[in-house]
Write an enzyme that holds these catalytic residues in place. Structure first.
Site, PDB file in Angstrom:
ATOM      1  N   CYS A   1     -20.457   4.246  -7.201  1.00 18.59           N
ATOM      2  CA  CYS A   1     -19.937   3.603  -8.408  1.00 18.59           C
ATOM      3  C   CYS A   1     -20.674   2.292  -8.645  1.00 18.59           C
ATOM      4  O   CYS A   1     -20.829   1.475  -7.724  1.00 18.59           O
ATOM      5  CB  CYS A   1     -18.440   3.343  -8.271  1.00 18.59           C
ATOM      6  SG  CYS A   1     -17.715   2.465  -9.682  1.00 18.59           S
TER       7      CYS A   1
ATOM      8  N   PHE B   1      13.751  10.272   3.972  1.00 18.74           N
ATOM      9  CA  PHE B   1      12.877   9.683   2.941  1.00 18.74           C
ATOM     10  C   PHE B   1      12.277  10.826   2.119  1.00 18.74           C
ATOM     11  O   PHE B   1      11.076  10.900   1.900  1.00 18.74           O
ATOM     12  CB  PHE B   1      11.760   8.836   3.573  1.00 18.74           C
ATOM     13  CG  PHE B   1      12.241   7.818   4.578  1.00 18.74           C
ATOM     14  CD1 PHE B   1      12.673   6.561   4.174  1.00 18.74           C
ATOM     15  CD2 PHE B   1      12.260   8.125   5.931  1.00 18.74           C
ATOM     16  CE1 PHE B   1      13.112   5.623   5.102  1.00 18.74           C
ATOM     17  CE2 PHE B   1      12.691   7.189   6.863  1.00 18.74           C
ATOM     18  CZ  PHE B   1      13.123   5.937   6.447  1.00 18.74           C
TER      19      PHE B   1
ATOM     20  N   GLU C   1      17.597  10.318   1.003  1.00 18.04           N
ATOM     21  CA  GLU C   1      16.744   9.372   0.284  1.00 18.04           C
ATOM     22  C   GLU C   1      17.606   8.179  -0.122  1.00 18.04           C
ATOM     23  O   GLU C   1      18.813   8.323  -0.344  1.00 18.04           O
ATOM     24  CB  GLU C   1      16.145  10.077  -0.944  1.00 18.04           C
ATOM     25  CG  GLU C   1      15.474   9.203  -1.961  1.00 18.04           C
ATOM     26  CD  GLU C   1      14.266   8.487  -1.399  1.00 18.04           C
ATOM     27  OE1 GLU C   1      14.182   7.267  -1.600  1.00 18.04           O
ATOM     28  OE2 GLU C   1      13.414   9.131  -0.756  1.00 18.04           O
TER      29      GLU C   1
ATOM     30  N   CYS D   1       1.979   6.379   6.409  1.00 20.53           N
ATOM     31  CA  CYS D   1       0.914   5.742   5.626  1.00 20.53           C
ATOM     32  C   CYS D   1       0.504   4.418   6.256  1.00 20.53           C
ATOM     33  O   CYS D   1      -0.183   3.621   5.612  1.00 20.53           O
ATOM     34  CB  CYS D   1       1.360   5.540   4.177  1.00 20.53           C
ATOM     35  SG  CYS D   1       2.845   4.531   4.000  1.00 20.53           S
TER      36      CYS D   1
END
Length: 454
Positions: A91, A312, A333, A407
Site C-alpha cells: 500500500c 460471551f 452474553e 484476541c
C-alpha cells in the site's frame, strides 16, 4: 514544609539525569529485536526505544513520537541498512495510515511473529506450553476485511471535510480512495463515499461512518446533530446507486432506513444465516471465521448427548454451529440486545436446542438457573481483557473440555494459569491470522480436565 525535589525519581541507573527528548527529534538506532506488537526495539542513550516500521538487525533513522521516563516511541524515517525480511509495502500509504503497520514484513514472517508472541506469553505468564502446537489458520493476505470504520472531521475554519482513516500515532486523517484490506464488494462504496459526504449541506453533523458487507452491503451514518432532510435524501440516493443499505445512528441504537431489508452474514459450511446490525460484534475476516469455527468444532468435539456452554456468545457465531451437534447449547452474553438477537438467530435457523441468557460474567456462575445440571464442555470468546473472573469457576460446572478463543495472548496466558490451577491441561494451541498486515494476535487453546483441583 514543601518536599525537596532531589531530582532522583526518574534518573537512569547510572545516576545521571537524561535530557528530555523533544517530539520530532531524529535519532540513528540499531534495532535489536521485535516487540510483540511488531515494533522494533533498540537501546540508545539509556532509553528503550520502540520503533514503528523497523525490523530486527536494521540500522534506521527514527523520529521521536513521544518520550516518557526511559521509554521512547518513535517511527522510522529512513532505513539505512535493511533486513533481508523487509519487503516493499503493497500500500502506498503504509507508514502514514495507522491501520496496517506490518506491511513491510512478509506475510510468513508476520505469522511467525504472532506465533512467537503466543508462545512467549504462555511461557512467561503461565509457565505453560501446549502438548501440541496447531498450524496457523490462514486466510487471504489482503481483501479480507468486511467491516470498517471511516473517520470524518469537518474544519469550520477551512470549510473542508476530511474523510479517511486515522494516521499512525496521530489523530490526523489520511484520505484515500481505496483500501487493500477491504473486501472487494466494499471498494466502490468506499471510493465514492468522500464525494457524497462533501456534498452534504451540513457535513459537520457527521461523527463517523461504518461500512459492512455480509448478506448485503451496508452504510451506517453516525450523526451528532440532526440531519437536514435534503442530506438524508442525498444519502438515500447514494446508497441506492451503490446497492447498499442505509443505517442511521443518533443518540440511541442504530436504525435501518428501511427496516424491511434483512442484514446479516452467512456461515456457509454450517448452512446458517445470522442476522446482524451495526454496533454488534462480528469477526471482520469471514474466511478465517469459517476456518476458526471448523477448528473449534473439531477440537471441542461436542457429542450428541452433551450440554455445552458458550460464554460471551454474541450473536451465536459459535453457539449455533455447536447446537447442530450437541444435545443443548446455553449461550451467555452481557448485552441484552445481543442475547435477544442470538435467540432470534437460533429460531430463524430452526435450532430449538440453543438457549440464550444475559448475565454479568463477573458474578458466580453456579448460582445462575441456566447453570443447573452443569456442562460437559465450555467455549469462551472474551474481549481483550480476558475472563479471569470466569475461568476459575469452570471446574465447578463439571466441564471436561474448555476451548478458549482469544484476541489477546497476554490475558489468555493469565487465564491459562488459572485453568492450570483448576487441574486443566493445555492440550493444544495455535494462532488464527484474523488480521493480516497488523500485529493483532488471535489464538485458540484447548484445555482438558486432568487431575482433581489441588
Amino acid at each position: 514544609m514543601a518536599k525537596r525535589n532531589t531530582g532522583l525519581r526518574f534518573q537512569p541507573s547510572g545516576g545521571v539525569r537524561t535530557a528530555q527528548l523533544p517530539v520530532g527529534k531524529k535519532q540513528l538506532l540499531s534495532i535489536e529485536r521485535l516487540a510483540h506488537d511488531g515494533r522494533g526495539i533498540a537501546h540508545e542513550g539509556g532509553r528503550t526505544w520502540f520503533v514503528a516500521g523497523a525490523l530486527a538487525g536494521e540500522q534506521v533513522e527514527a523520529r521521536v513520537l513521544a518520550a516518557r521516563s526511559q521509554v521512547v516511541e518513535a517511527r522510522v524515517e529512513r532505513v539505512l541498512t535493511a533486513s533481508a525480511l523487509r519487503r516493499e509495502a503493497p500500500c502506498a500509504l503504509a507508514g502514514r495510515c495507522g491501520g496496517c503497520i506490518l506491511q513491510h514484513l512478509s506475510h510468513a514472517e508476520q505469522v511467525a511473529l504472532k506465533q512467537r508472541a503466543l508462545a512467549e506469553q504462555l511461557h512467561r505468564l503461565a509457565a505453560l506450553a501446549p502438548q501440541e502446537w496447531a498450524p496457523p489458520l490462514l486466510g487471504p493476505e489482503f481483501g479480507y476485511r468486511r467491516r470498517a470504520r471511516i473517520a470524518v472531521r469537518y474544519s469550520p475554519k477551512s470549510g473542508q471535510l476530511e474523510v479517511g482513516f486515522r494516521a499512525a500515532a496521530s489523530q490526523a486523517i489520511v484520505e484515500l480512495d481505496q483500501c487493500a484490506v477491504l473486501v472487494q464488494a466494499l471498494q466502490p462504496l468506499f471510493a465514492a463515499l468522500p464525494g457524497v459526504l462533501r456534498r452534504l449541506r451540513k457535513p459537520q453533523a457527521i461523527g463517523h461512518v461504518e461500512l459492512f458487507h455480509g448478506t448485503a452491503s451496508a452504510l451506517l451514518v453516525r450523526h451528532t446533530q440532526g440531519l437536514a432532510e435534503e442530506d438524508r435524501q442525498l444519502l438515500r440516493a447514494f446508497c441506492s446507486e451503490q446497492g447498499a443499505q442505509l443505517w442511521w445512528q443518533g443518540e440511541g441504537e442504530p436504525q435501518a432506513d428501511d427496516p424491511a431489508q434483512p442484514l446479516g452474514y452467512r456461515l456457509e459450511a454450517c448452512d446458517l444465516t445470522l442476522a446482524w446490525r451495526p454496533g454488534d460484534f462480528v469477526q471482520v475476516n469471514a474466511p478465517v471465521n469459517e476456518l476458526m469455527l471448523a477448528q473449534a468444532l473439531e477440537w471441542l468435539a461436542p457429542q450428541a448427548d452433551e450440554r455445552v456452554l458458550d460464554l460471551f456468545c454474541g450473536l451465536g457465531n459459535f453457539a449455533l454451529p455447536l447446537a447442530q451437534r450437541a444435545a443443548e447449547v446455553v449461550g451467555v452474553e452481557g448485552v441484552q440486545g445481543m442475547v435477544e438477537r442470538a435467540a432470534a438467530n437460533a429460531t430463524a435457523n430452526g435450532l430449538g436446542n440453543a438457549h440464550f441468557f444475559r448475565a454479568d460474567l463477573s458474578e458466580p456462575l453456579a448460582q445462575a438457573p441456566w447453570a443447573k445440571g452443569g456442562f460437559a464442555a465450555v467455549l469462551l470468546d472474551p474481549p481483550r481483557d480476558g475472563a479471569a473472573a470466569v475461568v476459575g469457576q469452570l471446574r465447578s460446572l463439571g466441564a471436561q473440555r474448555v476451548l478458549y478463543v482469544s484476541c489477546n495472548p497476554a490475558t489468555l496466558a493469565r487465564d491459562a494459569a488459572i485453568l492450570a490451577q483448576q487441574g486443566y491441561r493445555l492440550k493444544r494451541a495455535g494462532i488464527l491470522d484474523m488480521f493480516p498486515q497488523t500485529a493483532h494476535v488471535e489464538a485458540m487453546a484447548l484445555f482438558e480436565a486432568g487431575a482433581e483441583r489441588p
